[in-house]
Design a protein around this motif. Structure first.
Motif, PDB file in Angstrom:
ATOM      1  N   PRO A 178       0.835  -1.221   0.000  1.00  0.00           N
ATOM      2  CA  PRO A 178       0.000   0.000   0.000  1.00  0.00           C
ATOM      3  C   PRO A 178       0.861   1.260   0.000  1.00  0.00           C
ATOM      4  CG  PRO A 178      -0.744  -1.579   1.648  1.00  0.00           C
ATOM      5  CD  PRO A 178       0.569  -2.081   1.163  1.00  0.00           C
ATOM      6  N   ILE A 179       0.398   2.259  -0.723  1.00  0.00           N
ATOM      7  CA  ILE A 179       1.068   3.558  -0.773  1.00  0.00           C
ATOM      8  C   ILE A 179       0.192   4.569  -0.046  1.00  0.00           C
ATOM      9  CG2 ILE A 179       1.993   5.378  -2.262  1.00  0.00           C
ATOM     10  CD1 ILE A 179       2.232   3.289  -4.483  1.00  0.00           C
ATOM     11  N   THR A 180       0.717   5.210   0.956  1.00  0.00           N
ATOM     12  CA  THR A 180      -0.036   6.217   1.699  1.00  0.00           C
ATOM     13  C   THR A 180       0.351   7.611   1.219  1.00  0.00           C
ATOM     14  OG1 THR A 180       1.611   6.427   3.457  1.00  0.00           O
ATOM     15  CG2 THR A 180      -0.050   4.694   3.705  1.00  0.00           C
ATOM     16  N   PHE A 181      -0.536   8.558   1.418  1.00  0.00           N
ATOM     17  CA  PHE A 181      -0.233   9.940   1.050  1.00  0.00           C
ATOM     18  C   PHE A 181       0.907  10.480   1.906  1.00  0.00           C
ATOM     19  CE2 PHE A 181      -4.511   9.632  -0.737  1.00  0.00           C
ATOM     20  CZ  PHE A 181      -4.344  10.282  -1.951  1.00  0.00           C
ATOM     21  N   GLU A 182       0.978  10.021   3.156  1.00  0.00           N
ATOM     22  CA  GLU A 182       2.026  10.497   4.052  1.00  0.00           C
ATOM     23  C   GLU A 182       3.412  10.063   3.589  1.00  0.00           C
ATOM     24  OE1 GLU A 182      -1.831  10.551   5.866  1.00  0.00           O
ATOM     25  OE2 GLU A 182      -0.694   8.884   4.971  1.00  0.00           O
ATOM     26  N   SER A 183       3.478   8.926   2.901  1.00  0.00           N
ATOM     27  CA  SER A 183       4.781   8.399   2.481  1.00  0.00           C
ATOM     28  C   SER A 183       5.326   9.076   1.237  1.00  0.00           C
ATOM     29  CB  SER A 183       4.671   6.896   2.221  1.00  0.00           C
ATOM     30  OG  SER A 183       3.870   6.634   1.068  1.00  0.00           O
ATOM     31  N   LEU A 184       4.513   9.921   0.589  1.00  0.00           N
ATOM     32  CA  LEU A 184       4.919  10.523  -0.683  1.00  0.00           C
ATOM     33  C   LEU A 184       5.922  11.657  -0.505  1.00  0.00           C
ATOM     34  CD1 LEU A 184       1.438  10.628  -2.455  1.00  0.00           C
ATOM     35  CD2 LEU A 184       3.288   8.962  -2.814  1.00  0.00           C
ATOM     36  N   GLY A 185       5.978  12.232   0.691  1.00  0.00           N
ATOM     37  CA  GLY A 185       6.908  13.322   0.932  1.00  0.00           C
ATOM     38  C   GLY A 185       6.543  14.606   0.217  1.00  0.00           C
ATOM     39  N   VAL A 186       5.226  14.776  -0.033  1.00  0.00           N
ATOM     40  CA  VAL A 186       4.746  15.958  -0.749  1.00  0.00           C
ATOM     41  C   VAL A 186       3.653  16.615   0.085  1.00  0.00           C
ATOM     42  CG1 VAL A 186       3.594  16.799  -2.827  1.00  0.00           C
ATOM     43  CG2 VAL A 186       5.267  14.942  -2.989  1.00  0.00           C
ATOM     44  N   LYS A 187       3.653  17.931   0.120  1.00  0.00           N
ATOM     45  CA  LYS A 187       2.641  18.664   0.861  1.00  0.00           C
ATOM     46  C   LYS A 187       1.663  19.340  -0.101  1.00  0.00           C
ATOM     47  CE  LYS A 187       5.521  19.615   4.923  1.00  0.00           C
ATOM     48  NZ  LYS A 187       6.046  20.664   5.834  1.00  0.00           N
ATOM     49  N   GLY A 188       0.459  19.540   0.376  1.00  0.00           N
ATOM     50  CA  GLY A 188      -0.553  20.188  -0.452  1.00  0.00           C
ATOM     51  C   GLY A 188      -1.428  19.140  -1.119  1.00  0.00           C
ATOM     52  N   ARG A 189      -2.730  19.366  -1.093  1.00  0.00           N
ATOM     53  CA  ARG A 189      -3.699  18.385  -1.591  1.00  0.00           C
ATOM     54  C   ARG A 189      -3.477  18.048  -3.063  1.00  0.00           C
ATOM     55  NH1 ARG A 189      -8.920  18.931  -3.781  1.00  0.00           N
ATOM     56  NH2 ARG A 189     -10.299  17.150  -3.348  1.00  0.00           N
TER      57      ARG A 189
END
Length: 255
Positions: free
Chosen positions: A214-225
């Motif tokens: 699974p890929i989480t949004f938190e793991s992407l290292g990017v801010k902003g929707r």
């Protein structure tokens, strides 16, 4: 209360469903476990028969299924996969369903022009979406499904891909659905599915499906929707194709 009043009460999108009073939209606003008993019985029979047919005819092999089943035991995930055959959603939804995982595939609303599909697909848990538009009803249905702990299966390629030379436009709405549903995204890949068009030498081979981590949004290292959604689309599809290519290398001759 009048019969009409009971019908509204039982099929308002939040109340108890009735097999002979509910409208088609009610199957989108309720969880599969809330479907009327006759529909759930039909659901179980159809799934078993398709599973049995798959075991005999296609004998699909899955990798990473145990990990996926454990991961979605208490939460829903958006599953994204490459698309090479109509077998893809059938085998994936049925095999996971037999493991106790409810998967609601997104399908293009054009299929609703086929009478049996318009009746049957929603009752099996599928969610129609109007491509090329912001289909609020479909987005809401997918978001609510995730909130109930159901998984949502999406094919971002939008159509069956018959060769590597075919131009493919990735439809990135899956990242919005995952963000709305506070979900992660599970990349998956399939090779070797039977090809009804006989355009590839894979007919009769055993389809292989693999589920990634699974890929989480938190793991992407990017801010902003918006930035997170864009990065999720890129990262998830890159992993889908990496998993697909890995299956191809390990199983020469399967496409």
């Amino acid at each position: 209360m009048s019969a009409e009043g009971k019908s509204v009460r039982n099929c308002s999108g939040t109340g108890k469903m009735h097999a002979f009073r509910c409208e088609r939209r009610d199957y989108l606003t309720h969880g599969v476990g809330e479907y009327p008993l006759p529909i759930r019985v039909l659901h179980a029979i159809v799934f078993f028969l398709i599973w049995l047919f798959c075991r005999i005819k296609w004998r699909t092999r899955f990798y990473g299924m145990d990990e996926l089943v454990e991961h979605v035991r208490d939460r829903g995930s958006v599953i994204v996969m490459n698309h090479v055959s109509m077998i893809d959603p059938v085998a994936t939804v049925v095999y996971l369903g037999m493991r106790g995982v409810t998967v609601r595939p997104i399908y293009k609303s054009e299929f609703d022009r086929i009478g049996p599909a318009k009746f049957f697909f929603p009752r099996m848990g599928a969610i129609p979406i109007e491509r090329g538009s912001a289909d609020i009803n479909a987005l809401r249905a997918a978001k609510d499904a995730l909130g109930r702990g159901e998984c949502v299966l999406i094919y971002p390629e939008g159509t069956r891909v018959k060769s590597d030379e075919q131009e493919v436009e990735i439809h990135g709405g899956f990242s919005m659905i995952a963000q709305m549903g506070r979900s992660d995204v599970v990349p998956a890949a399939i090779v070797g599915a039977a090809d009804p068009y006989k355009t590839r030498p894979t007919r009769g081979k055993r389809p292989l499906v693999t589920f990634g981590r699974p890929i989480t949004f938190e793991s992407l290292g990017v801010k902003g929707r918006k930035a997170q959604m864009a990065e999720m689309e890129r990262a998830a599809m890159a992993e889908v194709y990496r998993l697909r290519d890995e299956l191809r290398v390990e199983n020469p001759g399967l496409w």
